[in-house]
Design a protein around this motif. Structure first.
Motif, short mmCIF file in Angstrom:
data_model
loop_
_atom_site.label_atom_id
_atom_site.label_comp_id
_atom_site.label_asym_id
_atom_site.label_seq_id
_atom_site.Cartn_x
_atom_site.Cartn_y
_atom_site.Cartn_z
N GLU A 343 -73.08 15.45 23.73
CA GLU A 343 -72.63 15.30 25.03
C GLU A 343 -73.66 15.73 25.91
O GLU A 343 -73.55 15.51 27.30
CB GLU A 343 -71.39 15.82 24.94
N HIS A 344 -74.28 16.83 25.65
CA HIS A 344 -75.12 17.39 26.56
C HIS A 344 -76.54 17.78 26.07
O HIS A 344 -77.05 18.24 25.09
CB HIS A 344 -74.72 19.03 26.90
N MET A 345 -77.53 17.59 27.15
CA MET A 345 -78.90 18.14 26.67
C MET A 345 -79.00 19.81 26.94
O MET A 345 -77.98 20.45 27.46
CB MET A 345 -79.75 17.49 27.88
N SER A 346 -79.97 20.48 26.35
CA SER A 346 -80.04 21.67 26.41
C SER A 346 -80.51 22.30 27.82
O SER A 346 -81.30 21.75 28.36
CB SER A 346 -81.08 22.39 25.36
N ASN A 347 -79.95 23.47 28.15
CA ASN A 347 -80.42 24.12 29.34
C ASN A 347 -81.35 25.32 28.75
O ASN A 347 -80.89 25.97 27.67
CB ASN A 347 -79.26 24.72 30.14
N THR A 348 -82.53 25.62 29.49
CA THR A 348 -83.24 26.71 28.97
C THR A 348 -83.40 27.96 30.20
O THR A 348 -83.81 27.29 31.38
CB THR A 348 -84.79 26.43 28.65
N MET A 349 -83.07 28.96 29.68
CA MET A 349 -83.28 30.05 30.79
C MET A 349 -84.51 31.01 30.29
O MET A 349 -84.81 31.29 29.22
CB MET A 349 -82.37 31.16 30.43
N PRO A 350 -85.52 31.23 31.30
CA PRO A 350 -86.75 31.79 30.93
C PRO A 350 -86.34 33.24 30.66
O PRO A 350 -85.48 33.92 31.02
CB PRO A 350 -87.56 31.70 32.21
N GLY A 351 -87.30 33.79 30.01
CA GLY A 351 -87.27 35.18 29.69
C GLY A 351 -88.29 36.05 30.62
O GLY A 351 -89.07 35.55 31.22
N TYR A 352 -87.84 37.23 30.51
CA TYR A 352 -88.38 38.10 31.91
C TYR A 352 -89.03 39.34 31.00
O TYR A 352 -89.48 40.18 31.79
CB TYR A 352 -87.45 38.45 32.93
N GLY A 353 -88.94 39.48 29.74
CA GLY A 353 -89.60 40.78 29.33
C GLY A 353 -91.15 40.75 29.53
O GLY A 353 -91.74 41.93 29.29
#
Length: 392
Positions: A343-353
């Motif tokens: 039902e949904h494509m994936s959303n990606t959050m970038p990392g900030y390390g």
């Protein structure tokens, strides 16, 4: 590109869901693929690494290949491995394989699962990888003692004072779903501290392989919202990532709405233990607020309300407010990805390390845990360092 390929595969699978055999459905419910299919490997050929206090162990090939898989197992041998953790040759399996949960599965489901693995899965001649546990810790006879102490025998027994829907949900959560493997805290011998709702430790939150799994007791979510979260990995306010995202991608998205509703009924019946007030609560700081505005507010909103069905809200967020901040810190440092479903494509959050110091990440985390009505324990730079190491 990889997400597009996965999405196309899932769409094809969804289109043929009605043709799924009973055994394949049990395999999906038990999430066999998550542990027995490595990212670069063929289906169910093992090779997935699990870090343990003794060293790294690797999942095995469970295709019906005679030499490397389980092709030589008759049903009795398969049943013994699944329920007792004893392989065909008599050696004890490490309890990273959740036989302590599978022991509760019904005979009917166990037989269906066996038939699926033997008759519908293609044999793959892929050799198993040796575990990275040195002698004498690799000696397995102590596991027989472990089983005698901690393994509870017997199928799930329905509770007469509960509805059929509640009992179905309890069965799925406790047995095939083995939710306690991640969400129940572990004791001195790495055993789950509880096996069902009669003990308040059950599903009260755990830590495994550098991730924290939040408590599933006293959830502040409606039944439809919980069902949607289990089906798609997101709802109007929440989204999941990390190991739970894999559970949804490989398992719960394929389950029927009736079963997901049953699981939700059961989970929402679990009362939270009386929460202990943290010794020191998080405090929002100007430095943390500045970091939030710079890196987080564009997507999550100035008020932490997110975007429906796309970006989770931070206000009231289960991960943000979790007693154990490990998962939140790993997402901040290394990013996160919501499940890929039909039902949904994936959303990606970038990392900030790469840009935040341990001090800056701690200030940001404390600001999240102290804003918009959130109230959780303080996070220290040492906690950040631990999460940074776990994520490498």
């Amino acid at each position: 590109m990889r997400n597009l390929m996965i999405f196309a595969t899932l769409m094809a699978t969804a289109g043929s869901a009605m043709a799924m055999s009973e055994g394949e459905y049990v395999a999906k419910s038990a999430d066999c693929a998550a542990c027995h299919t490595s990212p670069q490997g063929k289906d169910l050929t093992g090779g997935v690494r699990f870090a343990t206090p003794l060293g790294d162990i690797y999942s095995t090939n469970i295709t019906p290949d005679i030499q490397h898989g389980i092709g030589g197992y008759n049903f009795d041998a398969f049943n013994k491995a699944m329920r007792e953790g004893i392989a065909k040759d008599g050696h004890a399996l490490y309890p990273a394989m959740p036989y302590t949960s599978y022991v509760k599965m019904s005979d009917k489901d166990m037989r269906a699962l066996y038939d699926y693995l033997m008759k519908e899965v293609e044999p793959q001649p892929v050799a198993n990888r040796d575990n990275d546990i040195s002698w004498p810790m690799s000696v397995r006879w102590p596991l027989h003692v472990w089983n005698s102490i901690f393994l509870e025998n017997g199928e799930y027994k329905p509770q007469a004072d509960q509805s059929a829907e509640w009992n179905r949900g309890a069965y799925l959560v406790q047995a095939a779903g083995h939710c306690g493997a991640c969400h129940t805290p572990r004791g001195w011998a790495q055993q789950e501290k509880a096996a069902d709702q009669q003990n308040v430790a059950f599903l009260s939150g755990g830590e495994l392989d550098g991730w924290s799994a939040p408590s599933l007791r006293g959830l502040k979510i409606s039944q439809p919202e919980l069902v949607t979260l289990l089906k798609t990995g997101r709802n109007t306010r929440d989204a999941v990532s990390g190991p739970m995202g894999e559970v949804i991608t490989n398992s719960t998205q394929f389950m029927t709405d009736a079963d997901l509703n049953s699981m939700a009924v059961y989970l929402l019946s679990l009362k939270a233990d009386v929460p202990q007030k943290p010794a020191k609560t998080a405090v929002a700081t100007p430095a943390g607020q500045q970091t939030f505005m710079r890196y987080c507010s564009t997507c999550h909103g100035v008020n932490g309300d997110g975007k429906a069905l796309a970006i989770p809200a931070l206000a009231g967020n289960l991960t943000v407010n979790s007693e154990n901040p490990q998962t939140l810190l790993r997402v901040i440092l290394y990013g996160g990805q919501t499940p890929v479903t039909a039902e949904h494509m994936s959303n990606t959050m970038p990392g900030y390390g790469w840009t935040l110091t341990d001090q800056q990440a701690a200030e940001l985390t404390n600001t999240l845990r102290a804003s918009w009505g959130n109230q959780a324990a303080e996070v220290t730079p040492g906690d950040v360092a631990k999460a940074r190491k776990a994520g490498k």
